[in-house]
Write a protein that holds these residues in place. Structure first.
Motif, short mmCIF file in Angstrom:
data_model
loop_
_atom_site.label_atom_id
_atom_site.label_comp_id
_atom_site.label_asym_id
_atom_site.label_seq_id
_atom_site.Cartn_x
_atom_site.Cartn_y
_atom_site.Cartn_z
N GLU A 153 40.58 35.53 43.93
CA GLU A 153 39.40 36.66 44.55
C GLU A 153 39.81 36.58 46.07
O GLU A 153 40.19 37.40 46.21
CB GLU A 153 38.46 36.12 44.64
N LYS A 154 40.16 35.85 46.17
CA LYS A 154 40.83 35.64 48.27
C LYS A 154 42.16 37.06 48.39
O LYS A 154 42.25 37.08 49.40
CB LYS A 154 40.55 34.24 48.47
N ILE A 155 43.45 36.63 47.35
CA ILE A 155 44.45 37.14 47.18
C ILE A 155 43.74 38.80 47.40
O ILE A 155 44.08 39.66 47.69
CB ILE A 155 45.26 36.80 45.97
N ILE A 156 42.68 39.16 46.82
CA ILE A 156 41.99 40.34 45.97
C ILE A 156 41.64 41.26 47.84
O ILE A 156 42.03 41.86 48.05
CB ILE A 156 41.32 40.73 45.03
N LEU A 157 40.89 40.04 48.16
CA LEU A 157 40.17 40.37 49.12
C LEU A 157 41.28 40.83 50.03
O LEU A 157 41.06 41.67 51.28
CB LEU A 157 39.12 39.04 49.30
N ILE A 169 46.20 47.91 44.22
CA ILE A 169 46.62 46.49 44.12
C ILE A 169 47.41 46.09 42.94
O ILE A 169 48.02 45.05 42.93
CB ILE A 169 45.32 45.98 44.42
N ALA A 170 46.42 46.70 41.86
CA ALA A 170 47.63 46.31 40.35
C ALA A 170 49.15 46.39 40.47
O ALA A 170 49.76 45.32 40.22
CB ALA A 170 46.32 47.05 39.35
N GLN A 171 49.64 47.38 41.28
CA GLN A 171 50.94 47.71 41.71
C GLN A 171 51.31 46.35 41.93
O GLN A 171 52.75 46.40 41.82
CB GLN A 171 50.81 48.72 41.65
N SER A 176 46.65 44.40 35.61
CA SER A 176 46.10 45.53 35.70
C SER A 176 44.55 45.75 36.22
O SER A 176 44.44 45.34 36.92
CB SER A 176 45.87 45.68 33.90
N ILE A 177 44.49 47.45 36.33
CA ILE A 177 43.50 48.34 37.24
C ILE A 177 42.27 47.32 36.73
O ILE A 177 41.11 46.70 37.28
CB ILE A 177 43.64 49.27 37.07
N ARG A 178 41.88 47.01 35.07
CA ARG A 178 40.76 46.97 34.89
C ARG A 178 40.87 44.84 35.19
O ARG A 178 39.52 44.88 35.76
CB ARG A 178 40.86 46.78 32.94
N THR A 179 41.83 44.33 35.05
CA THR A 179 42.18 42.78 36.03
C THR A 179 41.39 42.40 37.06
O THR A 179 40.63 42.32 37.74
CB THR A 179 43.46 42.24 35.96
N VAL A 180 41.75 43.86 38.34
CA VAL A 180 41.80 43.47 39.08
C VAL A 180 39.85 44.35 39.69
O VAL A 180 39.14 43.69 40.92
CB VAL A 180 41.88 45.05 40.77
N GLN A 181 39.73 45.29 38.77
CA GLN A 181 37.87 45.45 38.75
C GLN A 181 37.75 44.42 39.03
O GLN A 181 36.10 44.60 39.02
CB GLN A 181 37.99 46.88 38.23
N LYS A 182 37.44 43.68 37.11
CA LYS A 182 36.22 42.52 37.24
C LYS A 182 37.25 41.32 38.36
O LYS A 182 35.98 40.85 38.25
CB LYS A 182 37.30 42.05 35.99
N HIS A 183 37.72 41.15 39.37
CA HIS A 183 37.93 40.50 40.65
C HIS A 183 36.79 40.91 41.47
O HIS A 183 36.30 40.18 41.98
CB HIS A 183 39.59 40.35 41.23
N ARG A 184 36.66 41.99 41.78
CA ARG A 184 35.76 42.66 42.44
C ARG A 184 34.87 42.26 41.91
O ARG A 184 33.56 41.86 42.74
CB ARG A 184 36.19 44.44 42.89
N THR A 185 34.85 42.31 41.03
CA THR A 185 32.64 42.36 40.44
C THR A 185 32.40 41.18 40.24
O THR A 185 31.71 40.66 40.97
CB THR A 185 32.49 42.55 38.81
N ASN A 186 33.62 40.40 40.41
CA ASN A 186 32.74 38.80 40.44
C ASN A 186 32.61 37.90 41.76
O ASN A 186 32.14 37.45 42.56
CB ASN A 186 34.36 37.95 39.52
N ILE A 187 33.54 39.43 42.56
CA ILE A 187 33.77 38.80 44.31
C ILE A 187 32.67 39.71 45.15
O ILE A 187 31.11 38.35 45.39
CB ILE A 187 35.05 39.14 44.88
#
Length: 211
Positions: A153-157, A169-171, A176-187
């Motif tokens: 999650e810190k990497i995504i941020l 970010i997914a690339q 997957s984009i879905r994984t990124v979006q899940k991380h965003r929701t959790n963050i």
């Protein structure tokens, strides 16, 4: 003969700088240098070794925080007071992290700065009342929430701070984009932010330095 500490001041606003210098001198303080950019201020701190340096945060070439970090790495014994208009949580959290000797807001009466100088010269720390309130009621809870974030999650941020889209970010991470979006929701949930991108980007601007 003055018993006043030797004081260096730095602010990139000429009128504010001149007004501060005049007010300090009128109140019996020994102002040995008055500078308008961070790089020159750091150089003069090295050369003159003032007892106290009163710095604005945002200045050309080096910020007040950067001056303090570099001076401490060189084991310069000068004590530092930040005099600023910034009340934002990110700035105050940074000042707290650096354990700056004093932090005073420009919109407070001169008596507050005077009290700060007197405390610092005696080896104590002094912060505006609003500083303490923000640290206790806003910054510390925010930093506690940061500790709940996973490494992923810190990497995504970090990528959000660079204003990359979920697709980008997914690339970058080969996920997957879905994984990124899940991380965003959790963050957003862990940081207790409202469900929108603006709130997340505003948070990142203030607190990415603590990730």
């Amino acid at each position: 003969m003055t018993l006043s500490p030797r004081i260096l001041i730095a602010d990139d606003h000429p009128m504010l700088l001149r007004g501060l210098e005049d007010t300090l001198k009128f109140n019996g303080y020994n102002v040995i240098a008055s500078l308008s950019d961070g790089a020159t201020a750091l150089q003069m701190i090295k050369e003159l070794e003032p007892d106290i340096a009163i710095l604005d945060i945002e200045m050309p070439l080096l910020s007040g925080f950067e001056i303090i970090q570099k001076a401490r790495l060189q084991e310069i014994k000068t004590k530092f007071i930040i005099l600023t208009s910034h009340k934002e949580k990110g700035f105050i959290a940074k000042a707290d992290q650096l354990q700056i000797d004093g932090y005073v807001l420009k919109d407070e009466p001169f008596e507050e700065l005077k009290n700060c100088i007197e405390a610092v010269r005696l080896g104590n720390c002094f912060y505006s009342n609003s500083f303490t309130d923000i640290i206790d009621n806003q910054v510390k809870p925010e930093l506690a929430r940061i500790k709940q974030l996973s490494a992923s999650e810190k990497i995504i941020l970090g990528f959000i701070a660079k204003e990359l889209s979920s697709k980008d970010i997914a690339q970058e991470l080969s996920i997957s984009i879905r994984t990124v979006q899940k991380h965003r929701t959790n963050i957003i949930s862990k940081l207790e932010l409202s469900e929108n991108e603006v709130a997340l980007k505003d948070w990142v601007r203030e607190f990415q330095q603590f990730l």
